[in-house]
Enzyme design. Structure first.
Site, PDB file in Angstrom:
ATOM      1  N   ASP A   8     -15.828 -44.975  15.814  1.00  0.00           N
ATOM      2  CA  ASP A   8     -16.723 -43.976  16.390  1.00  0.00           C
ATOM      3  C   ASP A   8     -17.202 -44.474  17.754  1.00  0.00           C
ATOM      4  O   ASP A   8     -17.826 -45.537  17.847  1.00  0.00           O
ATOM      5  CB  ASP A   8     -17.910 -43.760  15.450  1.00  0.00           C
ATOM      6  CG  ASP A   8     -18.734 -42.531  15.798  1.00  0.00           C
ATOM      7  OD1 ASP A   8     -18.319 -41.777  16.695  1.00  0.00           O
ATOM      8  OD2 ASP A   8     -19.782 -42.339  15.166  1.00  0.00           O
TER       9      ASP A   8
ATOM     10  N   ASP B  72     -14.135 -38.238  19.753  1.00  0.00           N
ATOM     11  CA  ASP B  72     -14.733 -39.574  19.801  1.00  0.00           C
ATOM     12  C   ASP B  72     -14.741 -40.318  18.467  1.00  0.00           C
ATOM     13  O   ASP B  72     -15.359 -41.370  18.359  1.00  0.00           O
ATOM     14  CB  ASP B  72     -16.160 -39.495  20.341  1.00  0.00           C
ATOM     15  CG  ASP B  72     -17.072 -38.633  19.479  1.00  0.00           C
ATOM     16  OD1 ASP B  72     -16.560 -37.843  18.669  1.00  0.00           O
ATOM     17  OD2 ASP B  72     -18.304 -38.752  19.617  1.00  0.00           O
ATOM     18  N   GLU B  73     -14.056 -39.808  17.444  1.00  0.00           N
ATOM     19  CA  GLU B  73     -14.020 -40.551  16.187  1.00  0.00           C
ATOM     20  C   GLU B  73     -12.741 -40.254  15.418  1.00  0.00           C
ATOM     21  O   GLU B  73     -12.133 -39.192  15.555  1.00  0.00           O
ATOM     22  CB  GLU B  73     -15.245 -40.256  15.315  1.00  0.00           C
ATOM     23  CG  GLU B  73     -15.380 -38.828  14.874  1.00  0.00           C
ATOM     24  CD  GLU B  73     -16.555 -38.617  13.915  1.00  0.00           C
ATOM     25  OE1 GLU B  73     -16.807 -39.507  13.078  1.00  0.00           O
ATOM     26  OE2 GLU B  73     -17.189 -37.563  14.007  1.00  0.00           O
TER      27      GLU B  73
END
Length: 360
Positions: free
Chosen positions: A14, A108-109
């Site tokens: 993350d 983003d993860e």
């Protein structure tokens, strides 16, 4: 032979305050200052907040006016999604050097299954450490990681050493780790469900574990079985690479409420353009068109139309969306948000396959 669920080595990576961190990286003036990515105007919403802003209680999805009250020195920056997408591509390329089993959740993860990784590294903690170091070297951005034997625990673990850290939950630690958590801390249990659980006398993971699966299904349907398993630190879902999106959508919050049919059509058009451009880039097509409307008093409604086959052209997409929009008129109160989405998505290959099946 496929590894058994309990022997899997799963990493949840993350990025730390991703959008805001990219802006601080690219603009030195913003470093160390409370930054919000999003609209600064009255109807704006915070898309992401830097850690400096979070110290004042600023969070994503918070109205910009609320964020400014909490943090008068907050600096708003317009989002640059093309930049974020490019950085995300860089990061996923790093993931791919270690494993082909990558399940992106957003820009983003992502989940990574590194049970049998391309580098032959035995320890998942070392894999996570190397990936985080390479991300920092290539992008000057930090990432946090959770490492465990299933996705549920890996996701929980990634929050425990933020920012720029990692945390591992081993197989012998899973049940004890879960039982101490409040049910509202479980990923996938939102405030409304947590309140329902509390009303049943269920406040912690231990409380949840003491319930029968039949009891939980009685109150929560199929989700009850999921709650039964995660209370025991069980999650057998594999990491699925190339996961197909469930829907493609776009929405706009307006500076002034919309009232007339002309304003509604004009306000919806950018959303139509955005969704169809994504369809063109990915080749995906959808059978269900959904219109989302939020009124000035924050009441929200949706209207949908599902076809037998995928919506074929941008003109057809616009026509169906306009029909849905006509169906809510005349309006008796102003509209502050409009959105449109396509779901029941298919790849071109799937669509052709279904057509051939009908001919056979």
């Amino acid at each position: 032979m496929e590894a058994l669920p309990e022997t899997r080595k799963i990493i949840h990576l993350d990025m730390d305050a991703f959008y805001a961190s990219v802006e601080q990286r690219d603009n030195p003036v913003l470093r160390g200052r409370p930054v919000a990515v999003g609209g600064s105007r009255q109807r704006g919403v915070v898309a992401a907040a830097s850690y400096e802003a979070r110290q004042f209680g600023v969070r994503s999805a918070m109205p910009s006016s609320t964020a400014l009250r909490k943090c008068p020195g907050l600096v708003f920056v317009k989002p640059r999604f093309e930049v974020y997408k490019e950085v995300s591509r860089q990061i996923r390329a790093i993931f791919a050097e270690y494993t082909p089993l990558i399940e992106p959740l957003s820009l983003d993860e992502a989940y990574l299954d590194v049970t049998e990784n391309l580098k032959g590294i035995t320890l998942a903690t070392q894999v996570a450490r190397e990936i985080r170091a390479e991300i920092l070297r290539q992008t000057q951005l930090t990432a946090s990681a959770g490492i465990s034997y299933n996705k549920f625990l890996a996701k929980l673990a990634s929050d425990y050493r933020k920012p720029n850290g990692q945390f591992v939950i081993r197989p012998d630690q899973g049940p004890a780790f879960v039982e101490k958590l409040g049910v509202g801390e479980f990923h996938g249990i939102g405030p409304a469900t947590a309140a329902r659980l509390n009303n049943l006398g269920i406040f912690t993971g231990l409380d949840l574990r003491q319930q029968t699966e039949a009891f939980l299904r009685q109150h929560f349907g199929k989700a009850g079985s999921h709650y039964y398993r995660i209370a025991r630190a069980q999650d057998f879902r594999p990491v699925v690479s190339d996961r197909l999106r469930k829907s493609i959508g776009s929405e706009t919050t307006f500076e002034q409420d919309l009232w007339t049919p002309e304003e509604l059509l004009e306000g919806l058009q950018p959303c139509l353009d955005s969704v169809w451009q994504h369809c063109q880039r990915t080749g995906l097509r959808g059978r269900t068109v959904t219109l989302k409307v939020k009124y000035a008093d924050f009441q929200q409604i949706t209207r949908s139309r599902t076809l037998f086959g995928p919506v074929p052209t941008p003109e057809a997409f616009a026509y169906l969306s306009h029909e849905l929009l006509t169906g809510i008129q005349p309006i008796s109160k102003g509209i502050r948000l409009l959105g449109v989405s396509l779901s029941n998505l298919e790849t071109p290959e799937e669509a052709v396959g279904k057509q051939l099946a009908l001919l056979l």
